[in-house]
Design a protein around this motif. Sequence first.
Motif, PDB file in Angstrom:
ATOM      1  N   VAL A 443       6.268  11.977  -4.566  1.00  0.00           N
ATOM      2  CA  VAL A 443       4.981  10.887  -4.163  1.00  0.00           C
ATOM      3  C   VAL A 443       3.815  11.615  -4.506  1.00  0.00           C
ATOM      4  O   VAL A 443       3.497  12.665  -3.959  1.00  0.00           O
ATOM      5  CB  VAL A 443       5.373  10.487  -2.726  1.00  0.00           C
ATOM      6  CG1 VAL A 443       3.995   9.490  -2.448  1.00  0.00           C
ATOM      7  CG2 VAL A 443       6.813   9.897  -2.434  1.00  0.00           C
ATOM      8  N   SER A 444       3.092  10.845  -5.240  1.00  0.00           N
ATOM      9  CA  SER A 444       1.634  11.139  -5.409  1.00  0.00           C
ATOM     10  C   SER A 444       0.647  10.058  -4.890  1.00  0.00           C
ATOM     11  O   SER A 444       1.215   8.637  -5.013  1.00  0.00           O
ATOM     12  CB  SER A 444       1.100  11.272  -7.093  1.00  0.00           C
ATOM     13  OG  SER A 444       1.700  12.358  -7.423  1.00  0.00           O
ATOM     14  N   VAL A 445      -0.145  10.236  -4.254  1.00  0.00           N
ATOM     15  CA  VAL A 445      -1.146   9.087  -3.736  1.00  0.00           C
ATOM     16  C   VAL A 445      -2.560   9.153  -4.045  1.00  0.00           C
ATOM     17  O   VAL A 445      -3.217  10.216  -4.075  1.00  0.00           O
ATOM     18  CB  VAL A 445      -1.116   9.116  -2.264  1.00  0.00           C
ATOM     19  CG1 VAL A 445      -1.979   7.966  -1.367  1.00  0.00           C
ATOM     20  CG2 VAL A 445       0.443   8.972  -1.692  1.00  0.00           C
ATOM     21  N   ILE A 446      -3.182   8.190  -4.704  1.00  0.00           N
ATOM     22  CA  ILE A 446      -4.512   7.941  -5.035  1.00  0.00           C
ATOM     23  C   ILE A 446      -5.151   7.367  -3.728  1.00  0.00           C
ATOM     24  O   ILE A 446      -5.056   6.362  -3.442  1.00  0.00           O
ATOM     25  CB  ILE A 446      -4.875   7.076  -6.223  1.00  0.00           C
ATOM     26  CG1 ILE A 446      -3.988   7.326  -7.419  1.00  0.00           C
ATOM     27  CG2 ILE A 446      -6.347   7.053  -6.672  1.00  0.00           C
ATOM     28  CD1 ILE A 446      -4.198   6.522  -8.544  1.00  0.00           C
ATOM     29  N   ASP A 447      -5.861   8.236  -3.155  1.00  0.00           N
ATOM     30  CA  ASP A 447      -6.471   7.922  -1.817  1.00  0.00           C
ATOM     31  C   ASP A 447      -7.947   7.718  -1.802  1.00  0.00           C
ATOM     32  O   ASP A 447      -8.532   8.199  -0.780  1.00  0.00           O
ATOM     33  CB  ASP A 447      -6.104   8.856  -0.415  1.00  0.00           C
ATOM     34  CG  ASP A 447      -6.133  10.121  -1.011  1.00  0.00           C
ATOM     35  OD1 ASP A 447      -6.764  10.357  -2.081  1.00  0.00           O
ATOM     36  OD2 ASP A 447      -5.528  10.936   0.064  1.00  0.00           O
ATOM     37  N   GLU A 448      -8.618   7.241  -2.880  1.00  0.00           N
ATOM     38  CA  GLU A 448      -9.865   7.316  -2.891  1.00  0.00           C
ATOM     39  C   GLU A 448     -10.580   6.402  -4.165  1.00  0.00           C
ATOM     40  O   GLU A 448      -9.596   6.111  -4.921  1.00  0.00           O
ATOM     41  CB  GLU A 448     -10.191   8.817  -3.295  1.00  0.00           C
ATOM     42  CG  GLU A 448     -11.787   9.046  -3.525  1.00  0.00           C
ATOM     43  CD  GLU A 448     -12.023  10.479  -4.344  1.00  0.00           C
ATOM     44  OE1 GLU A 448     -13.195  10.714  -4.680  1.00  0.00           O
ATOM     45  OE2 GLU A 448     -11.208  11.039  -4.765  1.00  0.00           O
ATOM     46  N   MET A 449     -11.440   5.621  -3.746  1.00  0.00           N
ATOM     47  CA  MET A 449     -11.775   4.494  -4.417  1.00  0.00           C
ATOM     48  C   MET A 449     -12.814   5.027  -5.460  1.00  0.00           C
ATOM     49  O   MET A 449     -13.674   5.929  -5.222  1.00  0.00           O
ATOM     50  CB  MET A 449     -12.381   3.331  -4.085  1.00  0.00           C
ATOM     51  CG  MET A 449     -11.472   2.542  -3.156  1.00  0.00           C
ATOM     52  SD  MET A 449     -10.255   1.702  -4.410  1.00  0.00           S
ATOM     53  CE  MET A 449      -9.151   0.801  -3.173  1.00  0.00           C
ATOM     54  N   PRO A 450     -12.873   4.616  -6.816  1.00  0.00           N
ATOM     55  CA  PRO A 450     -13.908   4.835  -7.836  1.00  0.00           C
ATOM     56  C   PRO A 450     -15.336   4.858  -6.987  1.00  0.00           C
ATOM     57  O   PRO A 450     -15.554   3.995  -6.088  1.00  0.00           O
ATOM     58  CB  PRO A 450     -13.859   4.198  -8.827  1.00  0.00           C
ATOM     59  CG  PRO A 450     -12.546   3.536  -8.833  1.00  0.00           C
ATOM     60  CD  PRO A 450     -11.966   3.563  -7.261  1.00  0.00           C
ATOM     61  N   ALA A 451     -16.254   5.794  -7.338  1.00  0.00           N
ATOM     62  CA  ALA A 451     -17.458   5.737  -6.691  1.00  0.00           C
ATOM     63  C   ALA A 451     -18.310   4.417  -6.737  1.00  0.00           C
ATOM     64  O   ALA A 451     -17.990   3.700  -7.961  1.00  0.00           O
ATOM     65  CB  ALA A 451     -18.284   7.132  -7.298  1.00  0.00           C
TER      66      ALA A 451
END
Length: 698
Positions: A443-451
């Motif tokens: 599992v990979s998680v993108i836990d940040e929104m573009p600035a």
Amino acid sequence: MTGFFATPIEFLKGVGPAKSALLNKELHIFTYADLIQHYPFRYEDRTKFYKLSELKDGMPFVQVKGFLTFLETAGYGRKKRLIARIKDDTGELELVWFKGLQWVQKKLHPGVEYVVFGKPVAYRGSKLNMAHPELDIVAPQHDTSGCLQPVYSSTEKLKSKFLDSRAIMKLQTVLLEKAVNHIHETLPDTLMQSFKLMPKKEAMIRIHFPDNHQMLQKAQFRLKFEELFYIQLKLLQMKISRIEKYKGMVFSKTNLITEFYNKHMPFELTGAQKKVIREIYRDMRSGKQMNRLLQGDVGSGKTIVAFLCMLLAINGDAQAVMMAPTEILAIQHYNGLKPLALKMGLQMALLTGSTKTSERKVIHKMLLDGDLHILTGTHALLEDVVQFKNLGLAVIDEQHRFGVAQRSKLWQKNSNYFPHMLVMTATPIPRTLAMTLYGDLDVSVIDEMPAGRKPVKTLHRYDSARLKVFGFMKEEIRKGSQIYVVYPLIEESEKSDLKDLMDGYESICRAFPQIPVSIVHGKMKPDAKDYEMQRFVKGETKIMVATTVIEVGVDVSNATVMVIENAERFGLAQLHQLRGRVGRGADQSWCILMTDYKLSKDARIRIETMIRTTNGFDIADVDLKLRGPGDLMGTQQSGVLDLLLADLGKDAVILQTARDAAIRLLDKDPQLISSENVPIRTHIDSLKKTAVNWSRIS
Ligand code: ADP
Ligand code: MG
């Protein structure tokens, strides 16, 4: 459970052919195993007698004792009822029956002491009473037999043939007595000790007949643990054997990525995007087949990640596909990836159910020749005629709709190697579900929104405040924004929904006479829909009145307001997805949830959750608790989620414990050959035979 437990239920004392047929049909109970695993769905607390003065409205089922002081029938015709009163040294309680009066009356004798079991209710603020309680004469043994009494689900049909909960309880008693010597321990000593688990035999008895709450809880924990442990073990074994068996293509060249970074990268990647790309790159050059789940909230930037991974594959002379569950999503991917592909001089095509035969032929040929680098599409690309020269990476945008079967179909598209697989979820799914549905994946998680994105502000407004909302919309449009107004569209009631939509459209046109408005709904022809969408995308129209087709359809960063009409009719995932359509630019965005005053409890929780948080994982957790896993994931995948006892909404801790235990166990003994793991091997073999649970995930 073999041999004994495979015995048809017909042979149990007290069942016979007629009842057996009913149990088969009504409860899918065919064998001893099925009956013993027909666990109680609740328990009646017979451990305690309440004093009559302690009773309150809204209590669960309780047990009291008292002398019958009064007995009378009241009312006439359909309103006829039997009223009785009992009394103890603290107070009085009224009992009432509306059905079977004569039969009950025969059992009741003034002056006799009864044990009464029922739910105390104060009907419209009147005195407390109990309707249709269970009654027994106080017998000497009663004081010692206090326990938790199991309640089994039954059906009207079964009840009419005297197979109610009590009768099922009797059958369980008969069965358990015969079964005890056939129940074998299914977990190794190490696990039993480290988690202080109740032995299987005891747990099977105590789940039906616990003496007290603590005992029940231990029995439940033991059986839930076992259930989840074996699912996790299976998933992890699948993962290990795949890693060992299947070599993966090695993609280590990065010049295409570097070129893209240097010349064409439209923005700086977020830290989270970089992190997941590194994880994927590590897999793709490892020589093992990648099977990875990529999770990230709406708008977190999964598309660019997928594209960069495609470049890795293409750099290694292979091809890439991206599959979406619906045509609209597939088109969206195509439109999103096409400009990037063009910049790199790559060939790309779209294949869906509505692709013309002539175009298909061209696509098929280009794929085989290796001239087509990237193919996007729907499940149309799973068809056997779609063959690749060398498929290296398959990206699946699941949105909860594909199952393991479809995933494995994509593996077959390359006869030398299984292609690397990247599964993306369009909305976050709760950890417990991910562990179960995708437990065989990394599992990979993108836990940040573009600035530079401001979180969307969410408001709840009643329909009566519509004029104010219109005023707010006018102000936003004056400042240069565009606005979505979304109506629910649920297929069965399509006609009235369409009418709501058209009424809404007209009232908006009247309220905003100078402002161009678009309308899009499912009943429109595709090119008309497209035309309207384009007008909105170009900024020619300021308001888009639409059904949920826009849920995944358009990406307009100038749109800052999302008004959702009849918001109570949308599910949480859908609301979250819709809200994700705004807040894509740097300006403050708004999501306004419109509802009637009357709201169900669940609808209120959904709306409060939307106001409280914009975190998709948070929202997914609430959704799981409200709806349960089966509903959440759609019927296609509910198979794995059909758990006998464990509940993915509530048993997250047990699940994590069971998964960790399975990981540790396989670390030490990947083939399960040590003598201490014999119970596991034996149990897996018997599971395969009886196909309980096991078949659902394989
Ligand atoms: P999702 O994860 O929902 O598929 P998308 O990949 O569609 O999200 O990305 C949403 C929007 O954010 C797109 O317009 C995309 O170009 C933009 N985007 C993605 N990553 C970044 C980033 N690192 N910086 C700025 N904008 C980005
Ligand atoms: Mg996306």
